[in-house]
Design an enzyme around this catalytic site. Structure first.
Site: not given
Ligand code: FAD
Ligand code: TPP
Ligand code: MG
Lengths: 578, 161
Positions: A50, A112-113, A162, A477
């Site tokens: 799911e 159940f469930q 249901k 990472m």
């Molecule tokens: C391992 C990892 C590393 C990351 N490193 C980075 C990084 O280095 N740099 C980076 O940028 N991000 C990074 N991120 C992503 C970060 O965590 C956020 O998800 C991201 O920065 C959010 O971007 P955002 O605010 O543009 O968008 P969103 O979180 O999508 O927010 C969208 C915003 O737009 C608004 N909005 C929606 N529709 C409309 C509309 N029609 N008109 C006006 N406003 C609207 C919403 O209300 C909201 O405030 C990383 C994520 C991970 C998992």
């Molecule tokens: C469901 C979930 N569990 C744990 C984490 C924490 N986490 C962030 S990056 C990462 C490692 C990812 O490993 P891999 O998919 O091999 O990517 P790589 O960084 O090696 O490219 C983990 C464990 C997460 N982001 N999501």
């Protein structure tokens, strides 16, 4: 004529124009699945989990802008959707998730469930409903689709006991819906927009930060018009990637923790920062009190809670990016004296200097495959004409850094929740939405194992998704953080060479390919991406030592970036550069 | 600073949980909360007393407004308004202080709503200060049990909504 709740469910989906739903059957939804057995209008894609169903619907929604739809059973079926729902909520993705529920008389009896999925998902949905009476079903579905896809989009869950889906009533598709408490505001306040225009005219060192909202709003054209007219460079957050062409001269790439040197420098030096549909996530801002210290901040966001949540804002505009920019551009056009180029000259040349100083780079190697090289090759071979999904981790960051995205909805990644296992099922959803497009999941060897079972879904439904596994044998990472901040104590991050991804692919009747040397990368990609018409796992055995740079340590100001100084200093040493 | 926020909400199950969940999930504190039906049984009126700096209060009202079931949010603290709460207080005075209890209750326009051989249960309504004062007076006399309703609030007529 009276219809059963299950029949009404199908009717409603038809009215909403839903052609595909993702799901998994079980006891309390047997009657709905019976309706789907020979239905011509609505086709259900059976996933293998799911969670996969929700991510696939999410990928479908991100690739099209239309709500993704899910149908699962009660209890474990419902609880398995929670990660997917939370993921969609964080990234503002429209979903309508239907969960079966035990009959109303049994609710609360630990039947159940039975699971209180409405209670469980209350904080991670935009809204949710428990339908208690078949007479409320049609209007509830209509409200759910409206809520999911309007304003700031998000997931909506409908719990269907249901007896409600078995019960019968006259089908009435409501013309209108009430929702007295739900009125998203699209038009920005004119006076505030005029303030923004005035700030733009005053500024010398302006920068635009465009986010996910710019893509949701479909504001690409207006954004480009603004940037080009007023000569303002644009950086796009991870969620905003593709809102502004990265091949454009004014593009700064991504800001933040793993953003470009020049994007972060531009933000820190700017006298005006224009935030368009971005919510100042901590990955973008780093230390908030040191963020954009000299800038007046204009923020356009459709959700008032995104404004002044973690960053001071001088000119707040509540509204839709596209509509606000339309008005703003008109104001600037009528008032501007056409001297933008002169006004911005010094600023843009400063930016060019930063770009030249520290471009995104890595150290190529002739013996081992560098993961960045794989991503670059993908870009080169596809000419940027593909939908790239990502998993989470280093793979995700390299996919963001080393491929150039010119169009919205071509980069699909779990930003807010950072859900490993998202990319592959999302790619399946995106491929279903765009059967003729090349859809590639840039994956990590860890993440891909979180929803690897969906390979069956891809194979059986003939969805030729291509998975490029950047196989570093590690939860890379996390290993990177352990190397940099925990004295190289690699605690529980080794994945070894298990499983053999080529064999896994073959076991599912897909195709598996492997590259171990740089010279094998291009042939594997050429074959995997263009010759084989089936789902493919391409296993790239990459240099495990590679790290994602630049990197801003957590909590530091964003211009305190670490770079890989290997090349310059011979010794493997990191240096913080201000 | 403390703020009193009133809300008109859909009278549906789960609404209270959405609102209390919003407060707990985002780490806002609730000092008191009261709910009751309005003249139209389709809606309820809620009053929440919370505290935080201006930015937090701004977030709280925006977050509340964002809930689909919340129709209208008013931070009444910003306007002229009337606040009331009620206390039911069961006191167990020594025999020689019984008369004092009754006279204090009278001064506070309280009513004795129940009495036994050695206790009185008194109802007092008023703003928070008045209730606090009454509770303070009863404390040395001997409070056996005490329940407070939490605040309800309404804007004075003519105040902007
Ligand atoms: C391992 C990892 C590393 C990351 N490193 C980075 C990084 O280095 N740099 C980076 O940028 N991000 C990074 N991120 C992503 C970060 O965590 C956020 O998800 C991201 O920065 C959010 O971007 P955002 O605010 O543009 O968008 P969103 O979180 O999508 O927010 C969208 C915003 O737009 C608004 N909005 C929606 N529709 C409309 C509309 N029609 N008109 C006006 N406003 C609207 C919403 O209300 C909201 O405030 C990383 C994520 C991970 C998992
Ligand atoms: C469901 C979930 N569990 C744990 C984490 C924490 N986490 C962030 S990056 C990462 C490692 C990812 O490993 P891999 O998919 O091999 O990517 P790589 O960084 O090696 O490219 C983990 C464990 C997460 N982001 N999501
Ligand atoms: Mg890995």
């Amino acid at each position: 004529m009276k219809l059963t709740g299950a029949e009404i469910f199908i009717e409603c989906l038809k009215r909403e124009g839903v052609k595909h739903i993702f799901g998994y059957p079980g006891g309390v939804v047997l009657n709905i699945f019976d309706m789907l057995y020979d239905n011509k209008d609505v086709k259900l894609i059976l996933t293998r989990h799911e969670q996969g169903a929700v991510h696939a619907a999410d990928g479908y929604a991100r690739a099209t802008g239309k709500p993704g739809v899910v149908l699962v059973t009660s209890g474990p079926g419902a609880t398995n959707t929670v990660t997917g729902i939370a993921n969609a909520a964080m990234d503002s993705v429209p979903l309508v998730v239907f969960t079966g529920q035990v009959p109303t008389v049994l609710i609360g009896n630990d039947a159940f469930q039975e699971a209180d999925i409405v209670g469980i998902t209350r904080p991670c949905t935009k809204h949710n409903f428990l339908v208690k009476d078949v007479n409320d079903l049609a209007v509830t579905v209509k409200e759910a689709f409206h809520i999911a896809s309007s304003g700031r989009p998000g997931p909506v869950l409908i719990d269907l006991p249901k007896d409600v889906t078995v019960g019968k009533t006259e089908f009435v598709w409501p013309e209108k819906i009430g929702l007295a408490g739900y009125k998203p505001k699209y038009e920005g306040n004119k006076w505030m927009i005029a303030q923004a225009a005035a700030e733009i005219q005053k500024s010398k060192k302006a920068v635009i930060v465009a986010g996910g909202g710019a893509i949701i709003s479909g504001a690409t054209k207006e954004l480009k018009e603004l940037a080009e007219m007023a000569q303002i460079p644009v950086t796009t957050t991870l969620m905003g990637i593709g809102a502004f062409p990265e091949t454009h001269k004014l593009s700064l790439g991504m800001p933040g923790m793993h953003g470009t040197y020049y994007a972060n420098k531009a933000i820190q030096e700017a006298d005006l920062l224009i935030a368009l549909g971005m919510r100042f996530d901590d990955r973008v801002t780093g230390k908030t009190d040191a963020f954009a210290p000299n800038a007046t901040i204009v923020q356009v966001d459709i959700d008032p809670t995104s404004i002044r949540k973690n960053i001071r804002v001088d000119v707040p505009v509540v509204g839709d990016v596209k509509r606000v920019l339309t008005v703003l551009n008109k104001m600037l056009k009528s008032e501007a004296k056409g001297q933008w180029t002169a006004v911005r000259k010094a600023w843009l040349s400063q930016i060019d200097q930063w770009k030249a100083e520290r471009p995104l780079s890595y150290n190529p190697d002739s013996e081992v495959i560098k993961p960045q090289f794989v991503v670059e090759k993908i870009y080169e071979l596809t000419k940027g004409d593909a939908i790239i999904c990502t998993e989470v981790g280093q793979n995700q960051m390299w996919a963001a850094q080393f491929y150039k995205y010119d169009k919205p909805r071509t980069f699909i990644s779990s930003g807010g929740l950072g859900t490993m296992g998202f990319g592959f099922p999302a790619a399946i959803g995106a491929q279903l939405a765009h059967p003729d497009k090349l859809v590639i999941d840039v994956a990590g060897d860890g993440s891909i194992q979180m929803n690897i079972q969906e390979l069956a879904t891809a194979v059986i439904n003939k969805l030729p998704v291509k998975v490029a596994i950047l196989n570093n044998g590690f939860l890379g990472m996390v290993r990177q953080w352990q190397e940099l901040f925990y004295g190289e104590r690699y605690s529980h991050v080794g994945l070894d060479v298990v499983p053999d991804f080529v064999k896994v692919a073959e076991a599912y009747n897909a195709v598996g390919l492997r590259a171990k040397k740089p010279s094998e990368v291009e042939p594997v990609l050429k074959e995997g991406l263009f010759k084989i018409k089936k789902p493919v796992f391409m296993d790239f055995v990459v240099d495990w030592r590679e790290k994602v740079f630049p990197m801003v340590p957590a909590g530091a100001p964003i211009d305190h970036m670490l770079f890989d100084e290997k090349k310059q200093e011979k010794k493997h040493k990191l240096r913080a550069v201000k | 600073m403390r703020h009193t926020i009133t809300m008109l909400v859909e009278n549906k199950f789960g609404v209270l949980s959405r609102i209390s969940g919003l407060f707990s999930g985002r780490g806002y504190n609730i000092e008191s909360l009261s709910v009751g039906e309005t003249m139209d049984p389709a809606y309820s009126q809620m009053t929440v007393v919370t505290s935080g700096d201006d930015l937090i209060i701004e977030q709280i009202t925006k977050q509340l407004n964002k809930l689909v079931d919340v129709i209208k949010v008013t931070d009444v603290t910003e306007f002229e308004h009337v606040e009331r709460e009620m206390v039911l207080i069961k006191v167990k005075p020594k025999a020689e202080r019984k008369a004092e209890v009754l006279s204090l209750a009278g001064i506070f326009r309280g009513r004795v709503v129940d009495s036994s051989e050695d206790t009185y249960t008194i109802e007092v309504t008023g703003d928070e200060k008045k209730i606090d004062a009454f509770v303070n007076l009863m404390t040395p006399i001997g409070i056996k049990e005490l329940v407070r309703t939490g605040k309800v609030a309404i804007l004075r007529e003519g105040m902007k909504k």
